[in-house]
Motif scaffolding. Structure first.
Motif, short mmCIF file in Angstrom:
data_model
loop_
_atom_site.label_atom_id
_atom_site.label_comp_id
_atom_site.label_asym_id
_atom_site.label_seq_id
_atom_site.Cartn_x
_atom_site.Cartn_y
_atom_site.Cartn_z
N LYS A 1 0.84 -1.19 0.00
CA LYS A 1 0.00 0.00 0.00
C LYS A 1 0.88 1.25 0.00
O LYS A 1 1.94 1.28 0.64
CB LYS A 1 -0.91 0.00 1.23
CG LYS A 1 -1.96 1.09 1.25
CD LYS A 1 -2.79 1.04 2.53
CE LYS A 1 -3.62 -0.23 2.58
NZ LYS A 1 -4.55 -0.21 3.75
N LYS B 1 -1.70 6.53 1.75
CA LYS B 1 -3.04 5.98 1.98
C LYS B 1 -3.18 5.31 3.34
O LYS B 1 -4.23 4.77 3.67
CB LYS B 1 -3.38 4.99 0.88
CG LYS B 1 -3.48 5.62 -0.50
CD LYS B 1 -3.87 4.59 -1.55
CE LYS B 1 -3.98 5.24 -2.94
NZ LYS B 1 -4.36 4.25 -3.99
N GLU C 1 0.28 -3.86 8.35
CA GLU C 1 0.29 -3.03 7.14
C GLU C 1 1.67 -3.10 6.49
O GLU C 1 2.70 -3.03 7.16
CB GLU C 1 -0.02 -1.57 7.49
CG GLU C 1 -1.40 -1.31 8.06
CD GLU C 1 -2.47 -1.25 6.99
OE1 GLU C 1 -2.16 -1.50 5.81
OE2 GLU C 1 -3.63 -0.96 7.34
#
Length: 362
Positions: free
Chosen positions: A301, A305, A330
């Motif tokens: 990602k 974001k 993440e």
């Protein structure tokens, strides 16, 4: 018969020569007592010449030239931060002129070294660089064991030298060449300290204290001293209080090169020690931390974001491998438009992560 009295005549015996003997002159035990003086002097001269030749040949065979050490006494003024001045007589140690190759003054200890010396070597380290030494003096002056500094740095460090004199700690004012030998580098910044190493904390003990908001950085296999120093400096700038390191890599933070590159940041970061990285991440997840892995994959990602939680830990590695990531973690990439095979330096990349986090909380 004549009335004149005959004077006794001493005649020299045939085939015998009698020579004067010089007062105080010694003769060898096995040589004739009436050896001629000129012959004795010639023998002595020949013997002296032989010894002189042997000495010169002995010196010329692989002998090392010992550097000339000169001591100069100079009167200088040390200025304290309060503005007070005082003249202190210091001895400046100089290595002089020599063709000997400069060597470090420290090296591996002998197996027969006393246990006290081994213990001190394990617990102590050298810190050099003006900012690193200034931060250490401000945060933990009791850990200072010994200080070396040039005359120029001594004049700028009046408060430090006043503390050393008051505390009866040893310090030396030396020239630049001597300080290079002591510190082992030309990038000493005019000062070098021998200090006690800072003791690390444990991650489990750190997590026992509840926090509403926190940010930590975890090093995943980062071992380059300059990269570690750069990361520590970046963390200090953005107010990060803790850095998680596996126990086997803790000594990588206690290197002179890493401390110098950190520019004093090492004194404002808590080293949080853990046995294994994967166990540490489990503890962090249970404590409510958002785990974010820096990745080089384009499938990760984009950093822009990511929505940061109140408590976050960034896991950084030199290869951007993110192998410790779980499904709930993440994985972020700094740029999707990077045309290079290489990524940013790990210290620079950590700065980008922390800058983005800092913007989100302010």
């Amino acid at each position: 018969m004549s009335n004149k009295t005959k004077v006794p005549v001493f005649q020299q015996a045939q085939n015998k020569q009698f020579n004067e003997r010089v007062v105080g002159e010694k003769f060898e035990k096995n040589t004739p007592h009436f050896k001629h003086k000129s012959q004795e002097r010639a023998a002595n001269k020949s013997r002296d010449s032989f010894h002189s030749t042997n000495k010169s040949q002995t010196r010329s065979k692989g002998s090392r030239s010992i550097p000339r050490v000169e001591q100069h006494i100079a009167q200088t003024t040390l200025r304290a931060a309060s503005g007070a001045e005082g003249k202190v007589k210091v001895v400046i140690k100089s290595t002089g002129i020599s063709d000997k190759v400069a060597e470090k003054k420290t090296g591996p200890l002998s197996p027969r070294a006393p246990e006290k010396i081994k213990k001190n070597r394990a617990e102590e380290m050298k810190v050099y660089g003006e900012n690193a030494c200034a931060a250490l003096f401000a945060q933990r002056p009791d850990s200072i064991v010994r200080v070396w500094a040039t005359v120029e740095m001594a004049k700028k460090s009046g408060e430090l030298f006043s503390y050393l004199a008051t505390s009866k700690k040893v310090y030396h004012v030396v020239d630049n060449a001597e300080l290079t030998l002591v510190s082992g580098t030309e990038h000493h910044g005019g000062i070098c300290m021998l200090v006690k190493k800072a003791r690390p904390f444990t991650l489990s003990g750190y997590l026992d204290i509840p926090r509403k908001q926190d940010c930590l950085v975890m090093l995943d296999g980062v071992q380059n001293a300059h990269n570690i120093g750069g990361i520590v400096r970046t963390c200090a700038v953005f107010g990060v209080k803790g850095m998680i390191v596996e126990r086997q890599f803790v000594d990588n933070l206690n290197t002179s090169a890493a401390v110098r590159v950190a520019e004093g940041g090492m004194e404002y970061i808590r080293v949080l020690e853990t046995d294994y990285a994967d166990n540490a991440l489990k503890q962090l997840r249970q404590a409510g931390y958002q785990v974010i892995h820096l990745s080089a994959s384009k499938q990760a990602k984009a950093l822009s974001k990511i929505k940061f939680a109140h408590k976050v830990v960034f896991v950084v590695s030199e290869a951007g491998r993110a192998i410790l990531a779980e499904k709930e973690d993440e994985k972020v990439v700094l740029s999707l438009n990077n045309p290079l095979n290489a990524e940013l330096n790990i210290a620079v990349a950590t700065g980008v992560l922390l800058a983005q986090w800092d913007l989100s909380i302010n």
